[in-house]
Motif scaffolding. Structure first.
Motif, mmCIF file in Angstrom:
data_model
loop_
_atom_site.group_PDB
_atom_site.id
_atom_site.type_symbol
_atom_site.label_atom_id
_atom_site.label_comp_id
_atom_site.label_asym_id
_atom_site.label_seq_id
_atom_site.Cartn_x
_atom_site.Cartn_y
_atom_site.Cartn_z
ATOM 1 N N ILE A 41 0.853 -1.201 0.000
ATOM 2 C CA ILE A 41 0.000 0.000 0.000
ATOM 3 C C ILE A 41 0.885 1.246 0.000
ATOM 4 O O ILE A 41 0.652 2.198 -0.757
ATOM 5 N N HIS A 42 1.932 1.225 0.815
ATOM 6 C CA HIS A 42 2.854 2.363 0.897
ATOM 7 C C HIS A 42 3.487 2.657 -0.469
ATOM 8 O O HIS A 42 3.780 3.799 -0.816
ATOM 9 N N ALA A 43 3.685 1.593 -1.260
ATOM 10 C CA ALA A 43 4.296 1.756 -2.587
ATOM 11 C C ALA A 43 3.258 2.134 -3.649
ATOM 12 O O ALA A 43 3.590 2.226 -4.832
ATOM 13 N N GLY A 44 1.997 2.304 -3.228
ATOM 14 C CA GLY A 44 0.981 2.799 -4.162
ATOM 15 C C GLY A 44 0.064 1.732 -4.733
ATOM 16 O O GLY A 44 -0.748 2.031 -5.617
ATOM 17 N N HIS A 45 0.157 0.507 -4.247
ATOM 18 C CA HIS A 45 -0.719 -0.554 -4.760
ATOM 19 C C HIS A 45 -2.017 -0.596 -3.965
ATOM 20 O O HIS A 45 -2.034 -0.284 -2.786
ATOM 21 N N GLU A 46 -3.076 -1.006 -4.654
ATOM 22 C CA GLU A 46 -4.355 -1.161 -3.959
ATOM 23 C C GLU A 46 -4.394 -2.562 -3.359
ATOM 24 O O GLU A 46 -4.100 -3.531 -4.051
ATOM 25 N N CYS A 47 -4.778 -2.645 -2.098
ATOM 26 C CA CYS A 47 -4.760 -3.940 -1.425
ATOM 27 C C CYS A 47 -5.955 -4.036 -0.479
ATOM 28 O O CYS A 47 -6.213 -3.112 0.289
ATOM 29 N N VAL A 48 -6.689 -5.127 -0.570
ATOM 30 C CA VAL A 48 -7.806 -5.366 0.349
ATOM 31 C C VAL A 48 -7.345 -6.381 1.390
ATOM 32 O O VAL A 48 -6.828 -7.443 1.044
ATOM 33 N N LEU A 49 -7.495 -6.026 2.663
ATOM 34 C CA LEU A 49 -7.076 -6.914 3.749
ATOM 35 C C LEU A 49 -8.275 -7.731 4.219
ATOM 36 O O LEU A 49 -9.317 -7.150 4.549
ATOM 37 N N VAL A 50 -8.120 -9.043 4.253
ATOM 38 C CA VAL A 50 -9.211 -9.907 4.712
ATOM 39 C C VAL A 50 -8.843 -10.452 6.096
ATOM 40 O O VAL A 50 -7.834 -11.135 6.256
ATOM 41 N N ALA A 51 -9.662 -10.101 7.066
ATOM 42 C CA ALA A 51 -9.383 -10.500 8.453
ATOM 43 C C ALA A 51 -10.714 -10.810 9.132
ATOM 44 O O ALA A 51 -11.756 -10.946 8.460
#
Ligand SMILES: NC(=O)C1=CN([C@@H]2O[C@H](COP(=O)(O)OP(=O)(O)OC[C@H]3O[C@@H](n4cnc5c(N)ncnc54)[C@H](OP(=O)(O)O)[C@@H]3O)[C@@H](O)[C@H]2O)C=CC1
Ligand SMILES: CC(C)(CO)C(=O)C(=O)O
Length: 312
Positions: free
Chosen positions: A16-26
């Motif tokens: 995310i810090h590098a600019g990628h979109e990421c969905v966290l599943v928890a």
């Protein structure tokens, strides 16, 4: 990032810090905290404190199409792989998105491939890292935090994944994640199992960290024995590990930061431990080879007993 705990949150934060979109599943309180307050992550060289997109498995399957993602990363405990894959099955079969496992153990990829197909399965590991949830939404991490990965079971047997993995490698590097792309990822998985079988059960049993265990004159010897047994099991399983591999893994863990292993943390928190995922294949293959892994069998038995007493 499916199973965004200690390991999943660390690598998700880097991406995310590098600019990628990421969905966290928890799930549970950790998910609630991620949704309400974002992720707070501390690493000696990297701090992340920002809102994240977080959901549970039902929310992932309901609110997103599998094809929305370039990659699914599985970072849950190995004991959660089969139930998670069963939950995801009807969702993943609608697309062709590959999945990368970032889990300890040598059997996760087989379970992923059973649902996704081998051509969508990449094996991988979080290497030289300690990362744990210290409170809901809060993770502390240490180490170089590398990723070792590759098409499963090998690039030769699964060539279709190579173009994507070749793109992923520099992308990880740019995100501050050192990585190695293996042609034979099974070798990397078993080599890491040498470390995990060497220290995880013993640290969980004694509640001593990796440095305490590897500098104790008696336990140090036990670590080495369990590493040798892992290499023996690997060779019986058809993965060639040498005495030099064992020495390298032994010296790596002796030099590494004094950390609590994931299994030790699981025992301290009263959670299920990856005992069968780590010790199981070592015991199984050594028995098959006619020379049982006596030290691994002993430590596993003592740990199961200790865990049963913990839960009395
Ligand atoms: N932690 C470490 O330092 C290291 C760990 N590893 C390996 O990395 C892998 C991940 O370990 P780690 O990060 O410690 O594990 P964690 O338990 O911290 O993270 C896994 C997360 O997945 C969640 N989860 C499990 N099942 C589901 C589900 N059905 N739906 C939603 N969320 C789910 C868990 O929730 P819940 O807690 O509720 O079960 C947890 O928050 C393991 O294989 C481990 O051996 C490798 C190197 C170092
Ligand atoms: C031993 C260690 C820390 C190496 O990264 C690990 O894999 C774990 O804690 O499970």
């Amino acid at each position: 990032m499916v199973g965004a705990g200690g390991i999943g949150c660390y690598y998700a934060a880097r991406l995310i810090h590098a600019g990628h979109e990421c969905v966290l599943v928890a799930r549970g309180k950790h998910l609630q905290a991620l949704q309400q307050h974002g992720l707070q992550l501390q690493h000696p060289q990297f701090v992340f404190d920002a809102p994240v997109i977080a959901t549970d498995v039902a929310g992932l399957c309901q609110d997103y199409a599998c094809e929305d993602f370039d990659l699914l990363i599985l970072a849950a405990k190995s004991s959660a792989t089969i139930p998670l894959m069963e939950q995801l099955q009807s969702w993943v079969v609608t697309a062709k998105t590959p999945m990368l496992s970032l889990q300890n153990g040598v059997t996760n990829e087989k379970h992923i491939a059973a649902i996704m197909g081998m051509e969508r399965t990449a094996g991988g590991l979080a290497v030289k890292i300690g990362a744990h949830i210290v409170a809901p939404g809060k993770v502390e991490a240490t180490g170089e935090a590398q990723i070792d990965f590759g098409a499963w079971p090998s690039a030769a047997a699964n060539p279709g994944l190579q173009p994507l993995l070749a793109v992923l490698s520099p992308l990880f590097t740019e995100a501050g994640i050192p990585n190695t792309l293996y042609d034979k990822v099974n070798y990397a998985l078993w080599r890491k199992l040498v470390i995990n079988n060497g220290v995880n059960p013993l640290t969980a049993l004694t509640l001593m960290d990796t440095q305490a265990v590897t500098s104790d004159p008696v336990l140090r010897h036990t670590v080495h024995r369990m590493m040798e047994e892992t290499a023996r099991a690997a060779n019986i399983a058809g993965v060639s590990l040498t005495a030099e591999d064992v020495e390298q893994m032994f010296s790596l863990i002796c030099r590494f930061d004094a950390i609590k292993t994931s299994m030790q943390v699981d025992r301290e928190k009263g959670r299920p431990m990856e005992i069968e995922d780590i010790c199981g294949p070592v015991i199984q293959y050594c028995r098959e080879g006619g020379q049982p892994a006596e030290t691994t069998e002993l430590i596993r038995t003592l740990l199961l007993r200790a865990s049963a007493l913990d839960h009395r």
